[in-house]
Design a protein around this motif. Structure first.
Motif, mmCIF file in Angstrom:
data_model
loop_
_atom_site.group_PDB
_atom_site.id
_atom_site.type_symbol
_atom_site.label_atom_id
_atom_site.label_comp_id
_atom_site.label_asym_id
_atom_site.label_seq_id
_atom_site.Cartn_x
_atom_site.Cartn_y
_atom_site.Cartn_z
ATOM 1 N N ILE A 415 0.838 -1.204 0.000
ATOM 2 C CA ILE A 415 0.000 0.000 0.000
ATOM 3 C C ILE A 415 0.872 1.252 0.000
ATOM 4 O O ILE A 415 0.618 2.216 -0.736
ATOM 5 N N THR A 416 1.931 1.239 0.817
ATOM 6 C CA THR A 416 2.816 2.404 0.934
ATOM 7 C C THR A 416 3.504 2.722 -0.376
ATOM 8 O O THR A 416 3.540 3.887 -0.817
ATOM 9 N N PHE A 417 4.075 1.726 -1.057
ATOM 10 C CA PHE A 417 4.767 1.966 -2.322
ATOM 11 C C PHE A 417 3.783 2.325 -3.436
ATOM 12 O O PHE A 417 4.118 3.105 -4.338
ATOM 13 N N PHE A 418 2.571 1.783 -3.370
ATOM 14 C CA PHE A 418 1.556 2.160 -4.355
ATOM 15 C C PHE A 418 1.263 3.654 -4.257
ATOM 16 O O PHE A 418 1.176 4.352 -5.272
ATOM 17 N N VAL A 419 1.098 4.152 -3.025
ATOM 18 C CA VAL A 419 0.819 5.572 -2.816
ATOM 19 C C VAL A 419 1.984 6.432 -3.301
ATOM 20 O O VAL A 419 1.785 7.546 -3.782
ATOM 21 N N ARG A 420 3.190 5.912 -3.175
ATOM 22 C CA ARG A 420 4.369 6.651 -3.644
ATOM 23 C C ARG A 420 4.419 6.737 -5.161
ATOM 24 O O ARG A 420 4.917 7.724 -5.726
ATOM 25 N N LEU A 421 3.892 5.746 -5.860
ATOM 26 C CA LEU A 421 4.026 5.687 -7.315
ATOM 27 C C LEU A 421 2.810 6.200 -8.077
ATOM 28 O O LEU A 421 2.943 6.690 -9.198
ATOM 29 N N PHE A 422 1.613 6.080 -7.476
ATOM 30 C CA PHE A 422 0.390 6.406 -8.196
ATOM 31 C C PHE A 422 -0.521 7.310 -7.354
ATOM 32 O O PHE A 422 -0.445 7.286 -6.124
ATOM 33 N N PRO A 423 -1.378 8.089 -8.003
ATOM 34 C CA PRO A 423 -2.357 8.895 -7.257
ATOM 35 C C PRO A 423 -3.310 7.989 -6.477
ATOM 36 O O PRO A 423 -3.906 7.083 -7.054
ATOM 37 N N ILE A 424 -3.456 8.232 -5.183
ATOM 38 C CA ILE A 424 -4.296 7.371 -4.354
ATOM 39 C C ILE A 424 -5.766 7.745 -4.500
ATOM 40 O O ILE A 424 -6.653 6.969 -4.155
ATOM 41 N N ILE A 425 -6.043 8.942 -5.009
ATOM 42 C CA ILE A 425 -7.406 9.338 -5.370
ATOM 43 C C ILE A 425 -7.429 9.545 -6.876
ATOM 44 O O ILE A 425 -6.539 10.197 -7.440
#
Length: 450
Positions: A415-425
């Motif tokens: 989840i953390t790396f996803f937020v770093r790479l892509f817009p979470i909204i």
């Protein structure tokens, strides 16, 4: 459908607010802590591979321990993807948009580590492929393998396909000097150009996947419950287990998305998009799901408690008044009753109180799965006799705790790396909503509130 027009410049407030940002000091510390937990867990698993399952406290009677408890917990949390992305979408709930991607990545991370923890639980993990090559369709274990694999694929598509327009935005805004990042986003964007035809296609795909994931989500939790319910063991031999598991999964998944949303909202200053109204609505939903789960809990224990058959009686006594009573009543009170009472009041549905009670629900959900698995195994039909005294009890070893903690940390790392790479909204969906005429009620939903 007209293409969603997004200005790729600094004047676009959505891009300023929602584009992924580099880790600050606290973010790096968080990643470092999770990596340390994962490394310790990996070391413990190497020991387990070298010495076998003897390093655990699982024996002939307690053949399932916290690994399977953790597996059932991950499966439960994964239901949040279908709850927010599919059910609320099919119900045409407008306020769900800022929460969709958060719920989808939680679902994918959870179901991925659910599959991993099953491999960890195997004494001979190199034979995992035998489940696919030599599986017998009569076995509920094979049913679970099939439905988990299918659910992982569909959940991944439900995360990835709506992400395409935002990946393209990242691609277009990444400077040419960052060659690897440019290639990474270009590869994942699949030649997205934002044409009307592409947007029409993406909406159709989302609608199809939303319809498809609901029966799959219900199926994965029902089939998982059948792994237990198809036996004759006291505590598992129940026709109530299917809906009981589904209700508990909805509750745990809803609490999980609230907790993660609160952290991301504060850390990335998203109060303009994730408002107090979102927490109020999610809290109301969590109260409803908790009440439904409370009903199934009463049904699950009242009926065998009324009949009090010999083996069932011993099992229930260990939960109600015996060795597991403190944990059992803590789970019921702090993981269900207290959250319901707190969130019935408006002040209890403010972001911070909802975050706290959601953490209580999630922690309670994990220990609830432990109570489903372990006490039942310690009360078999054939009395435990002529075996070492240690077989009469189960206390996880440090290796089991380390591996379990590593799986939880691994899911949080995803989840953390996803937020770093892509817009979470979703930037394009928020833009699309802003371009759509709204009622006063819908407009007020996205106003920043204290």
């Amino acid at each position: 459908m007209e293409p969603v027009k997004i200005k790729l410049d600094k004047s676009n407030q959505l891009l300023t607010d929602l584009m992924p940002k580099k880790f600050n000091a606290s973010g790096k510390l968080w990643v470092g802590l999770l990596l340390v937990i994962v490394v310790i867990g990996f070391f413990a698993y190497i020991r387990q591979l070298q010495k076998g399952l003897v390093v655990t406290d699982m024996r002939d009677f307690t053949s399932w321990g916290i690994y399977i408890s953790n597996f059932v917990f991950f499966v439960a949390i994964s239901l949040v993807g279908s709850l927010v992305s599919a059910i609320l979408k099919l119900a045409n709930v407008k306020w769900r948009t800022p929460l969709v991607r958060i719920s989808e990545i939680i679902a994918v991370a959870a179901i991925f580590f659910a599959a991993i923890i099953i491999i960890v639980d195997m004494g001979r993990p190199e034979r995992f492929w035998h489940l696919f090559a030599f599986g017998r369709i009569q076995s509920p274990i094979l049913w679970d393998v099939i439905v988990i694999t299918t659910y992982l694929v569909v959940s991944s598509l439900l995360l990835y396909i709506p992400l395409l327009p935002d990946i393209a935005i990242c691609r277009d805004l990444t400077p040419a000097s960052s060659k690897f990042k440019k290639w990474f986003y270009t590869f994942l964007a699949l030649n997205w150009r934002g044409t009307a035809q592409q947007y029409t296609l993406i909406h159709k795909c989302i609608n199809v996947l939303a319809v498809l994931v609901v029966p799959l989500a219900l199926g994965i939790h029902t089939v998982t419950s059948w792994l237990f319910a198809t036996t004759y063991r006291a505590g598992w031999d129940s026709s109530n287990f299917g809906p009981y598991f589904v209700a508990g999964a909805f509750q745990a998944g809803c609490a999980g998305v609230i907790a993660v949303t609160y952290v991301l909202r504060n850390h990335y200053s998203l109060k303009k998009y994730i408002t107090t109204k979102h927490f109020d609505n999610m809290a109301k939903l969590l109260v409803l799901l908790s009440l439904v789960y409370l009903y199934f809990n009463i049904n699950e224990y009242l009926v065998p408690g009324y009949k009090m058959k010999t083996v069932d009686g011993e099992h229930l006594k260990s939960l109600f008044t015996g060795h597991y009573a403190p944990l059992f009543w803590s789970v019921q009170i702090f993981g269900m009753i207290v959250p319901i009472v707190v969130m019935l009041f408006k002040k209890g549905r403010a972001p911070l109180p909802v975050f706290i009670v959601s953490l209580m629900v999630v922690v309670g959900a994990w220990f609830k799965r432990f109570l489903i698995v372990v006490p039942t195994l310690l009360h078999p039909f054939i009395p435990i006799q002529n075996v070492p005294a240690s077989w009469h009890t189960y206390m996880p070893t440090w290796e089991e705790w380390a591996i379990t903690a590593a799986s939880l940390a691994g899911a949080l790392l995803v989840i953390t790396f996803f937020v770093r790479l892509f817009p979470i909204i979703s930037i394009w969906e928020m833009t699309e909503e802003q371009q759509t005429p709204q009622t006063d009620e819908q407009t007020n939903l996205y106003e920043a509130k204290a």
